[in-house]
Design a protein around this motif. Structure first.
Motif, mmCIF file in Angstrom:
data_model
loop_
_atom_site.group_PDB
_atom_site.id
_atom_site.type_symbol
_atom_site.label_atom_id
_atom_site.label_comp_id
_atom_site.label_asym_id
_atom_site.label_seq_id
_atom_site.Cartn_x
_atom_site.Cartn_y
_atom_site.Cartn_z
ATOM 1 N N VAL A 1 -3.789 -7.685 -8.791
ATOM 2 C CA VAL A 1 -3.698 -6.478 -9.605
ATOM 3 C C VAL A 1 -3.446 -5.274 -8.696
ATOM 4 N N VAL A 2 -2.538 -4.381 -9.124
ATOM 5 C CA VAL A 2 -2.296 -3.147 -8.380
ATOM 6 C C VAL A 2 -3.322 -2.114 -8.832
ATOM 7 N N TYR A 3 -4.101 -1.608 -7.896
ATOM 8 C CA TYR A 3 -5.123 -0.598 -8.153
ATOM 9 C C TYR A 3 -4.606 0.753 -7.686
ATOM 10 N N THR A 4 -4.775 1.779 -8.505
ATOM 11 C CA THR A 4 -4.329 3.127 -8.170
ATOM 12 C C THR A 4 -5.497 4.086 -8.308
ATOM 13 N N VAL A 5 -5.643 4.953 -7.321
ATOM 14 C CA VAL A 5 -6.677 5.981 -7.320
ATOM 15 C C VAL A 5 -5.982 7.331 -7.141
ATOM 16 N N THR A 6 -6.292 8.282 -8.010
ATOM 17 C CA THR A 6 -5.841 9.663 -7.833
ATOM 18 C C THR A 6 -7.068 10.491 -7.491
ATOM 19 N N TYR A 7 -6.885 11.522 -6.677
ATOM 20 C CA TYR A 7 -8.039 12.285 -6.225
ATOM 21 C C TYR A 7 -7.675 13.738 -5.974
ATOM 22 N N ARG B 1 -13.261 14.312 -5.926
ATOM 23 C CA ARG B 1 -13.289 13.681 -7.242
ATOM 24 C C ARG B 1 -12.146 12.688 -7.321
ATOM 25 N N ALA B 2 -12.482 11.462 -7.647
ATOM 26 C CA ALA B 2 -11.476 10.402 -7.733
ATOM 27 C C ALA B 2 -11.495 9.775 -9.116
ATOM 28 N N GLU B 3 -10.319 9.324 -9.560
ATOM 29 C CA GLU B 3 -10.187 8.639 -10.837
ATOM 30 C C GLU B 3 -9.308 7.418 -10.658
ATOM 31 N N GLY B 4 -9.635 6.383 -11.388
ATOM 32 C CA GLY B 4 -8.844 5.170 -11.405
ATOM 33 C C GLY B 4 -9.340 4.294 -12.537
ATOM 34 N N ALA B 5 -8.456 3.515 -13.122
ATOM 35 C CA ALA B 5 -8.837 2.667 -14.252
ATOM 36 C C ALA B 5 -9.950 1.689 -13.880
ATOM 37 N N HIS B 6 -10.040 1.301 -12.612
ATOM 38 C CA HIS B 6 -11.030 0.328 -12.160
ATOM 39 C C HIS B 6 -12.326 0.977 -11.676
ATOM 40 N N LEU B 7 -12.371 2.300 -11.578
ATOM 41 C CA LEU B 7 -13.568 2.990 -11.085
ATOM 42 C C LEU B 7 -14.533 3.276 -12.230
ATOM 43 N N PRO B 8 -15.832 3.198 -11.979
ATOM 44 C CA PRO B 8 -16.800 3.510 -13.039
ATOM 45 C C PRO B 8 -16.735 4.984 -13.411
ATOM 46 N N ILE C 1 0.861 -1.175 0.000
ATOM 47 C CA ILE C 1 0.000 0.000 0.000
ATOM 48 C C ILE C 1 0.903 1.234 0.000
ATOM 49 N N ARG C 2 0.565 2.186 -0.875
ATOM 50 C CA ARG C 2 1.299 3.450 -0.959
ATOM 51 C C ARG C 2 0.289 4.582 -1.011
ATOM 52 N N ALA C 3 0.616 5.690 -0.367
ATOM 53 C CA ALA C 3 -0.259 6.863 -0.416
ATOM 54 C C ALA C 3 0.609 8.115 -0.390
ATOM 55 N N ASP C 4 0.227 9.094 -1.197
ATOM 56 C CA ASP C 4 0.885 10.398 -1.248
ATOM 57 C C ASP C 4 -0.207 11.459 -1.271
ATOM 58 N N GLU C 5 -0.028 12.522 -0.484
ATOM 59 C CA GLU C 5 -1.019 13.589 -0.460
ATOM 60 C C GLU C 5 -0.338 14.909 -0.138
ATOM 61 N N GLN C 6 -0.847 15.969 -0.735
ATOM 62 C CA GLN C 6 -0.424 17.317 -0.380
ATOM 63 C C GLN C 6 -1.664 18.176 -0.268
ATOM 64 N N GLY C 7 -1.573 19.205 0.566
ATOM 65 C CA GLY C 7 -2.728 20.051 0.765
ATOM 66 C C GLY C 7 -2.342 21.454 1.187
ATOM 67 N N PHE C 8 -3.286 22.359 1.018
ATOM 68 C CA PHE C 8 -3.077 23.751 1.414
ATOM 69 C C PHE C 8 -4.434 24.422 1.590
ATOM 70 N N LEU C 9 -4.427 25.573 2.221
ATOM 71 C CA LEU C 9 -5.640 26.351 2.423
ATOM 72 C C LEU C 9 -5.723 27.390 1.310
ATOM 73 N N GLY D 1 -3.931 13.901 -4.172
ATOM 74 C CA GLY D 1 -2.965 12.843 -3.987
ATOM 75 C C GLY D 1 -3.373 11.575 -4.700
ATOM 76 N N SER D 2 -2.772 10.480 -4.262
ATOM 77 C CA SER D 2 -3.079 9.175 -4.835
ATOM 78 C C SER D 2 -2.767 8.097 -3.808
ATOM 79 N N TYR D 3 -3.371 6.951 -4.027
ATOM 80 C CA TYR D 3 -3.024 5.773 -3.239
ATOM 81 C C TYR D 3 -3.125 4.556 -4.135
ATOM 82 N N SER D 4 -2.375 3.522 -3.789
ATOM 83 C CA SER D 4 -2.420 2.281 -4.557
ATOM 84 C C SER D 4 -2.299 1.100 -3.604
ATOM 85 N N TYR D 5 -2.853 -0.012 -4.039
ATOM 86 C CA TYR D 5 -2.827 -1.236 -3.246
ATOM 87 C C TYR D 5 -2.950 -2.419 -4.194
ATOM 88 N N THR D 6 -2.548 -3.585 -3.722
ATOM 89 C CA THR D 6 -2.674 -4.808 -4.498
ATOM 90 C C THR D 6 -3.933 -5.526 -4.037
#
Length: 137
Positions: free
Chosen positions: A89-95, A103-110, A57-65, A79-84
């Motif tokens: 299969v490794v699934y990755t979500v960017t948001y 709002r999230a995007e990933g190849a496996h998301l509808p 499992i990996r996760a990266d995030e940045q934020g600001f006001l 940011g994004s996160y990924s997991y097996t």
């Protein structure tokens, strides 16, 4: 006879509750954090955060006001996160999350279906150059 059926169903349910968890769940249970970073900028309160675990499992995030101190102030996080998955299969979500919501995007998301703009729909309802018929003329 009914008693035997009820008894066998009760035994089946009880044994199902005590089955050994699949190896995948044990793999998750034994995961440890390999790397973890959290950096806060005290000047503008922006931050960067990330972590990685032994089970992939990996996760990266940045934020600001955004627009601090105004009526349109908003926290922005991206940011994004990924997991097996259990299928290997490794699934990755960017948001991104901001004043417009999450709002999230990933190849496996509808994906939402493409909807044509209303201006593109109305002209196609009638033949070109002909007005809409009216009963009130």
């Amino acid at each position: 006879m009914k008693f035997l059926i009820v008894l066998s169903v009760a035994i089946a349910c009880a044994s199902a509750q005590f089955r050994q968890a699949p190896a995948y769940n044990n793999f998750e249970k034994d995961a440890v954090i390999l790397k973890q970073v959290y950096d806060l900028n005290p000047v503008d309160n922006s931050y960067v955060s990330s972590y990685e675990t032994s089970n992939g499992i990996r996760a990266d995030e940045q934020g600001f006001l955004k627009n601090p101190g105004t009526n349109v102030e908003a926290q922005v996080m991206q940011g994004s996160y990924s997991y097996t998955g259990p299928d290997g299969v490794v699934y990755t979500v960017t948001y991104i999350a901001d004043e417009n919501g999450f709002r999230a995007e990933g190849a496996h998301l509808p994906k939402a279906p493409e909807v044509p703009a209303p201006a593109a729909i109305v002209p196609s309802l009638r033949p070109a150059g002909r007005p809409f018929p009216s009963r009130f003329n």
